[in-house]
Design an enzyme around this catalytic site. Structure first.
Site, PDB file in Angstrom:
ATOM      1  N   CYS A  77     -25.283  26.009  20.786  1.00  0.00           N
ATOM      2  CA  CYS A  77     -26.403  25.574  19.955  1.00  0.00           C
ATOM      3  C   CYS A  77     -27.349  26.743  19.642  1.00  0.00           C
ATOM      4  O   CYS A  77     -27.583  27.604  20.488  1.00  0.00           O
ATOM      5  CB  CYS A  77     -27.160  24.470  20.697  1.00  0.00           C
ATOM      6  SG  CYS A  77     -28.579  23.844  19.797  1.00  0.00           S
ATOM      7  N   CYS A 158     -32.071  17.254  24.307  1.00  0.00           N
ATOM      8  CA  CYS A 158     -32.531  18.610  24.000  1.00  0.00           C
ATOM      9  C   CYS A 158     -33.724  18.911  24.903  1.00  0.00           C
ATOM     10  O   CYS A 158     -34.712  18.169  24.905  1.00  0.00           O
ATOM     11  CB  CYS A 158     -32.920  18.735  22.543  1.00  0.00           C
ATOM     12  SG  CYS A 158     -33.644  20.339  22.211  1.00  0.00           S
ATOM     13  N   TYR A 314     -55.679  31.824   6.518  1.00  0.00           N
ATOM     14  CA  TYR A 314     -54.366  31.202   6.770  1.00  0.00           C
ATOM     15  C   TYR A 314     -54.620  30.021   7.706  1.00  0.00           C
ATOM     16  O   TYR A 314     -54.112  29.943   8.820  1.00  0.00           O
ATOM     17  CB  TYR A 314     -53.373  32.189   7.394  1.00  0.00           C
ATOM     18  CG  TYR A 314     -53.253  33.485   6.641  1.00  0.00           C
ATOM     19  CD1 TYR A 314     -52.323  33.629   5.619  1.00  0.00           C
ATOM     20  CD2 TYR A 314     -54.092  34.558   6.924  1.00  0.00           C
ATOM     21  CE1 TYR A 314     -52.217  34.809   4.902  1.00  0.00           C
ATOM     22  CE2 TYR A 314     -54.005  35.746   6.215  1.00  0.00           C
ATOM     23  CZ  TYR A 314     -53.067  35.864   5.214  1.00  0.00           C
ATOM     24  OH  TYR A 314     -52.967  37.032   4.515  1.00  0.00           O
ATOM     25  N   CYS A 410     -47.297  35.640  14.834  1.00  0.00           N
ATOM     26  CA  CYS A 410     -46.036  35.127  15.382  1.00  0.00           C
ATOM     27  C   CYS A 410     -44.934  36.163  15.198  1.00  0.00           C
ATOM     28  O   CYS A 410     -43.755  35.843  15.359  1.00  0.00           O
ATOM     29  CB  CYS A 410     -45.664  33.802  14.717  1.00  0.00           C
ATOM     30  SG  CYS A 410     -45.616  33.905  12.926  1.00  0.00           S
TER      31      CYS A 410
HETATM   32  C1  LIG Z   1     -49.025  30.478  11.163  1.00  0.00           C
HETATM   33  S1  LIG Z   1     -49.715  29.249  10.114  1.00  0.00           S
HETATM   34  C2  LIG Z   1     -51.331  29.145  10.796  1.00  0.00           C
HETATM   35  C3  LIG Z   1     -52.054  27.841  10.592  1.00  0.00           C
HETATM   36  C4  LIG Z   1     -53.307  27.585  11.428  1.00  0.00           C
HETATM   37  N1  LIG Z   1     -54.130  28.747  11.586  1.00  0.00           N
HETATM   38  C5  LIG Z   1     -52.977  26.964  12.764  1.00  0.00           C
HETATM   39  O1  LIG Z   1     -53.249  27.565  13.821  1.00  0.00           O
HETATM   40  O2  LIG Z   1     -52.443  25.846  12.789  1.00  0.00           O
HETATM   41  C6  LIG Z   1     -49.890  30.160   8.650  1.00  0.00           C
HETATM   42  C7  LIG Z   1     -50.498  29.382   7.501  1.00  0.00           C
HETATM   43  O3  LIG Z   1     -50.699  30.291   6.407  1.00  0.00           O
HETATM   44  C8  LIG Z   1     -50.421  29.617   5.183  1.00  0.00           C
HETATM   45  N2  LIG Z   1     -50.174  30.694   4.206  1.00  0.00           N
HETATM   46  C9  LIG Z   1     -49.040  31.390   3.966  1.00  0.00           C
HETATM   47  N3  LIG Z   1     -49.253  32.356   3.078  1.00  0.00           N
HETATM   48  C10 LIG Z   1     -50.560  32.296   2.714  1.00  0.00           C
HETATM   49  C11 LIG Z   1     -51.380  33.068   1.836  1.00  0.00           C
HETATM   50  N4  LIG Z   1     -50.905  34.077   1.158  1.00  0.00           N
HETATM   51  N5  LIG Z   1     -52.689  32.723   1.747  1.00  0.00           N
HETATM   52  C12 LIG Z   1     -53.188  31.664   2.438  1.00  0.00           C
HETATM   53  N6  LIG Z   1     -52.455  30.913   3.290  1.00  0.00           N
HETATM   54  C13 LIG Z   1     -51.155  31.229   3.441  1.00  0.00           C
HETATM   55  C14 LIG Z   1     -49.275  28.693   5.522  1.00  0.00           C
HETATM   56  O4  LIG Z   1     -49.195  27.622   4.615  1.00  0.00           O
HETATM   57  C15 LIG Z   1     -49.636  28.250   6.956  1.00  0.00           C
HETATM   58  O5  LIG Z   1     -50.404  27.068   6.940  1.00  0.00           O
END
Ligand SMILES: C[S@@+](CC[C@H](N)C(=O)[O-])C[C@H]1O[C@@H](n2cnc3c(N)ncnc32)[C@H](O)[C@@H]1O
Length: 460
Positions: A77, A158, A314, A410
């Site tokens: 898996c 799982c 983000y 991440c």
């Molecule tokens: C790793 S997640 C983090 C979400 C939040 N901070 C949390 O802890 O739950 C990254 C986020 O960035 C958004 N995202 C991706 N590219 C982006 C961009 N260029 N500008 C703004 N948001 C973006 C995605 O939709 C996603 O919700």
């Protein structure tokens, strides 16, 4: 070195996906499931100009950190990658992956903490996306993709999913088979159901079920109504059932169009004292208890005060900004997904937060708006996807010259790249890996940056 040749080798390191690394005749050999310090007899599978791939034929001297995987389908898996390694050692390896990425970019920092692990590093995922596939004998299967393939591996239990999610998925699967639906065939693009996605609130136990269908007509198929009635009758925690239409021939799981057949398009859950609406399409940390650890680590590192303005970039459903909202004067967030911003604004109300505002758009495009409105952040939190920050966003962040930056990443490789750019103006005070994804090689990191002393009193 040639394919199928066998060698006795020593594993000198583990790579970013925990693959064993050996060297022979000037060639680097990657060996799946081998652990640093082990001696193995391997068979060469593939040779390129600078590196090769091999598989273990026999372990000649095994590592003290090798253990029996708990899952019987672990070897096939693709869901987990390191159940065969002792958990404390995995945490050391994750810390080392971060250290190596920083070294490669020549990033200078004050402190790298050891990766913070979980007490019980199993059963943590609050969201699971199960492929439903037709196999070559026309049997519909539910499970997870095999390593490096889209073959579906069925399993009984799982060990990284929430147990209830696993049970609900199997119950739904037997019902859809009984109702005469079949799984998706990736070759002919035919079949009824592509995925079953389930979210379950870690603290609330609320369940959302999303059935991803392959054909518009299925959105009006009454069998889904009877399936939903049965589900809800059996489990009062099922709060939302959604049909999602995905007719595209891509690896994307969810399509654009959705039809809610029970409840709303969201469930709720808590991180710390804050309650959040989470919809089918919005990002929410999959490991709720470790998200709470991560947010607290971030909060501690930022040393916020109530006179300050915080940017939550983000922002997803606003989880970080809302979590930090009572420690600052104002919060402004930017997120690209419209539905997540809708949730963020609902989350503000749900938590009676009166000092936060979330806007839709890309960070690189919408930071300008805050600049024009003369909103100057004292602290910026960024939590970008794996590709990290783009140059334009870094330029804006540097121009805003916040007192501190909290970078949640991440992907250690893009984190190290971005830290190198930011370190021209910022000291990197602390880097704290937090294990959000036990049994996998994924690595989450919180990094606290502080404006260099000599720049603090400079006029901007
Ligand atoms: C790793 S997640 C983090 C979400 C939040 N901070 C949390 O802890 O739950 C990254 C986020 O960035 C958004 N995202 C991706 N590219 C982006 C961009 N260029 N500008 C703004 N948001 C973006 C995605 O939709 C996603 O919700």
């Amino acid at each position: 070195m040639k394919k199928n040749e066998e060698y006795d080798i020593e594993i000198v390191d583990n790579g970013v996906n925990f693959e064993g690394i050996a060297k022979k005749e000037g060639i680097i050999i990657f060996v799946d499931e081998a652990i640093i310090g082990e001696e193995c007899k391997i068979q060469i599978l593939k040779v390129n100009s600078s590196h090769a791939y091999g598989k273990i034929k026999q372990i000649l001297a095994d590592s003290n950190y090798r253990q029996e995987p708990v899952c019987e389908v672990f070897k096939r898996c693709g869901g987990c990658s390191c159940q065969h390694i002792n958990y404390n050692f995995i945490l050391n390896l994750k810390t080392k992956i971060v250290e190596n990425s920083l070294r490669k970019q020549g990033v200078v920092y004050d402190k790298l903490s050891s990766c913070i692990g979980m007490g019980l590093p199993y059963y943590y995922r609050n969201k699971v996306q199960y492929p439903v596939r037709m196999d070559s004998n026309n049997n519909t299967k539910l499970g997870f993709y095999a390593k490096r393939s889209h073959e579906v591996i069925e399993n009984v239990c799982c060990y990284i999913q929430d147990r209830i999610i696993d049970m609900v998925a199997k119950d739904i699967f037997s019902r859809i088979i009984a109702l005469g639906f079949n799984g998706y065939d990736e070759i002919s693009f035919s079949g009824d159901i592509r995925h079953i996605m389930i979210r379950r609130g870690y603290h609330t136990s609320e369940i959302m079920v999303v059935l991803v269908v392959n054909n518009k007509s299925l959105l009006n198929d009454n069998r889904f109504i009877s399936l939903t009635n049965d589900l809800v009758k059996k489990n009062e925690k099922v709060k939302s059932v959604v049909l999602n239409l995905n007719e595209n021939n891509t690896n994307e799981i969810l399509g654009e169009k959705q039809k809610i057949i029970y409840g709303e398009n969201y469930i709720t859950d808590y991180i710390g004292d804050y309650k959040y609406y989470i919809s089918s399409k919005s990002f929410f940390q999959v490991n709720t208890s470790q998200a709470e650890v991560l947010y607290n680590v971030l909060k501690e590192g930022l040393e916020l005060n109530k006179k300050e303005i915080l940017f939550d970039l983000y922002s997803g459903v606003g989880s970080i900004g809302i979590f930090l909202s009572d420690s600052v004067k104002e919060v402004y967030g930017i997120e690209i997904e419209e539905e997540a911003v809708k949730m963020a604004n609902m989350n503000i109300k749900l938590n009676n937060v009166e000092n936060a505002e979330y806007i839709t758009g890309s960070v690189e495009d919408r930071l300008e708006e805050f600049k024009n409105r003369k909103i100057k952040p004292d602290v910026i939190v960024v939590d970008p996807p794996r590709k990290g920050l783009d140059d334009k966003s870094i330029e804006y962040i540097i121009e805003f010259k916040p007192r501190k930056i909290g970078y949640v990443s991440c992907n250690p490789a893009t984190l190290a790249r971005d830290l190198k750019s930011l370190s021209k103006m910022y000291d990197i005070k602390e880097i704290i890996p937090v294990d959000m994804f036990p049994q996998t090689s994924h690595c989450e990191v919180v990094c606290i940056l502080e404006l260099k002393e000599k720049l603090k009193n400079e006029f901007v």
